[in-house]
Design a protein around this motif. Sequence first.
Motif, PDB file in Angstrom:
ATOM      1  N   THR A 172       0.824  -1.338  -0.021  1.00  0.00           N
ATOM      2  CA  THR A 172      -0.318   0.080   0.037  1.00  0.00           C
ATOM      3  C   THR A 172       0.800   1.295   0.033  1.00  0.00           C
ATOM      4  O   THR A 172       1.915   1.193   0.608  1.00  0.00           O
ATOM      5  CB  THR A 172      -0.828   0.029   1.234  1.00  0.00           C
ATOM      6  N   HIS A 173       0.472   2.438  -0.299  1.00  0.00           N
ATOM      7  CA  HIS A 173       1.189   3.716  -0.429  1.00  0.00           C
ATOM      8  C   HIS A 173      -0.021   4.688  -0.061  1.00  0.00           C
ATOM      9  O   HIS A 173      -1.147   4.473  -0.257  1.00  0.00           O
ATOM     10  CB  HIS A 173       1.689   4.115  -1.865  1.00  0.00           C
ATOM     11  N   PRO A 174       0.271   5.821   0.062  1.00  0.00           N
ATOM     12  CA  PRO A 174      -0.433   7.094   0.536  1.00  0.00           C
ATOM     13  C   PRO A 174      -1.457   7.115  -0.594  1.00  0.00           C
ATOM     14  O   PRO A 174      -1.136   7.578  -1.622  1.00  0.00           O
ATOM     15  CB  PRO A 174       0.432   8.146   0.627  1.00  0.00           C
ATOM     16  N   GLU A 224       1.687  11.530   9.459  1.00  0.00           N
ATOM     17  CA  GLU A 224       2.925  11.492  10.403  1.00  0.00           C
ATOM     18  C   GLU A 224       4.289  12.082   9.888  1.00  0.00           C
ATOM     19  O   GLU A 224       5.024  12.278  10.747  1.00  0.00           O
ATOM     20  CB  GLU A 224       3.429   9.905  10.489  1.00  0.00           C
ATOM     21  N   SER A 225       4.002  12.419   8.529  1.00  0.00           N
ATOM     22  CA  SER A 225       5.336  13.327   8.090  1.00  0.00           C
ATOM     23  C   SER A 225       5.066  14.901   8.061  1.00  0.00           C
ATOM     24  O   SER A 225       5.983  15.666   7.739  1.00  0.00           O
ATOM     25  CB  SER A 225       5.472  12.637   6.683  1.00  0.00           C
ATOM     26  N   VAL A 226       3.986  15.064   8.877  1.00  0.00           N
ATOM     27  CA  VAL A 226       3.600  16.514   8.568  1.00  0.00           C
ATOM     28  C   VAL A 226       4.408  17.351   9.689  1.00  0.00           C
ATOM     29  O   VAL A 226       4.631  16.811  10.960  1.00  0.00           O
ATOM     30  CB  VAL A 226       2.069  16.761   8.778  1.00  0.00           C
ATOM     31  N   GLN A 257      -7.077  17.375   8.682  1.00  0.00           N
ATOM     32  CA  GLN A 257      -6.980  16.214   8.480  1.00  0.00           C
ATOM     33  C   GLN A 257      -8.245  15.482   8.014  1.00  0.00           C
ATOM     34  O   GLN A 257      -9.274  15.713   8.647  1.00  0.00           O
ATOM     35  CB  GLN A 257      -6.575  15.413   9.734  1.00  0.00           C
ATOM     36  N   ALA A 258      -8.015  14.494   6.965  1.00  0.00           N
ATOM     37  CA  ALA A 258      -9.101  13.683   6.475  1.00  0.00           C
ATOM     38  C   ALA A 258      -8.650  12.318   6.052  1.00  0.00           C
ATOM     39  O   ALA A 258      -7.639  12.113   5.357  1.00  0.00           O
ATOM     40  CB  ALA A 258      -9.857  14.290   5.300  1.00  0.00           C
ATOM     41  N   GLY A 259      -9.411  11.119   6.602  1.00  0.00           N
ATOM     42  CA  GLY A 259      -8.926   9.778   6.366  1.00  0.00           C
ATOM     43  C   GLY A 259      -7.462   9.519   7.254  1.00  0.00           C
ATOM     44  O   GLY A 259      -7.325  10.257   8.266  1.00  0.00           O
TER      45      GLY A 259
END
Length: 289
Positions: A172-174, A224-226, A257-259
């Motif tokens: 899976t990827h973003p 998590e990278s924000v 944030q969404a999802g």
Amino acid sequence: MSTDRKLTELLDVATTDVPAGYLAPPLAAIRGRVRRRRQAFVAVAAAAVIVVLAGGYSLGARMLVEPDPQLPVGRTPSPSASSTPGLPWFSAMVARDDTTITVYASAKRCERLDRPRARIAAQDAARLTIEVVGRAVPTDDCSTGGHAVPIVVKLPAPLGQRTLLDAVGLRTHPTYFERYLPRLRANGPWSPVSTVWPASESSWSQALNGPDGAALLLRAQPTESVRKRVPVDSVDLGPYRGTITGSGAQSWTVWWQAGDATYSLRLDPAEGTSFTLAQFKHELVRLWA
């Protein structure tokens, strides 16, 4: 006297004492032996014929019952699918229609992707696997290597709640969704422009030019990278609560944030100008109206 006559007289003298029964040839015995040999030969020949016929019948029967082995017949792979290697992609954007998906792949520095294509490799009720095929070829323009390359695939049915998988490694990827972004009017003041970003970032970006030289930058990235700055205010963005960071001297950014992702919108004023916080919030209301 001739030689033949002398030989005859000598034989008569030599056989005077031999009984008459031994002087006649045993024709009956000779004929019997010949008859027996002929019968034996016929028997042997008949047996050989039977063996040959029996073997031929067995072989013929086996040929009728057991067909020649056939090589397994399968679908001949498409040259484009078999000869073109699969490429990994690193992020995806799902359009509002939920059937148009743009995946992003890349090539190394001083390389470019030659005719990359995306297709549905597999799908079920829970997952949908997308495969990207193409070749990375050398290029003289090293400024384009390492950037995200958009590749579009159209689904026959909405993605829904299914998870997107990369056919390379089944990972899976973003995955980001356009429905979480403000709906920009086609005839509005903001116009999308071509946007590039490093492939090393599993993110998505879209730049827009606005009035009087102002610019917007929409982004999506894994939460998590924000790395957000200190918040200065908050604002309602439809169903989302946005956090505002920045300053009027540089630029303003709103985060929501969404999802599983965090989205952001940054407003950059034209050179030599600035936006107040109130002006920025007013523009956000217009964008989400």
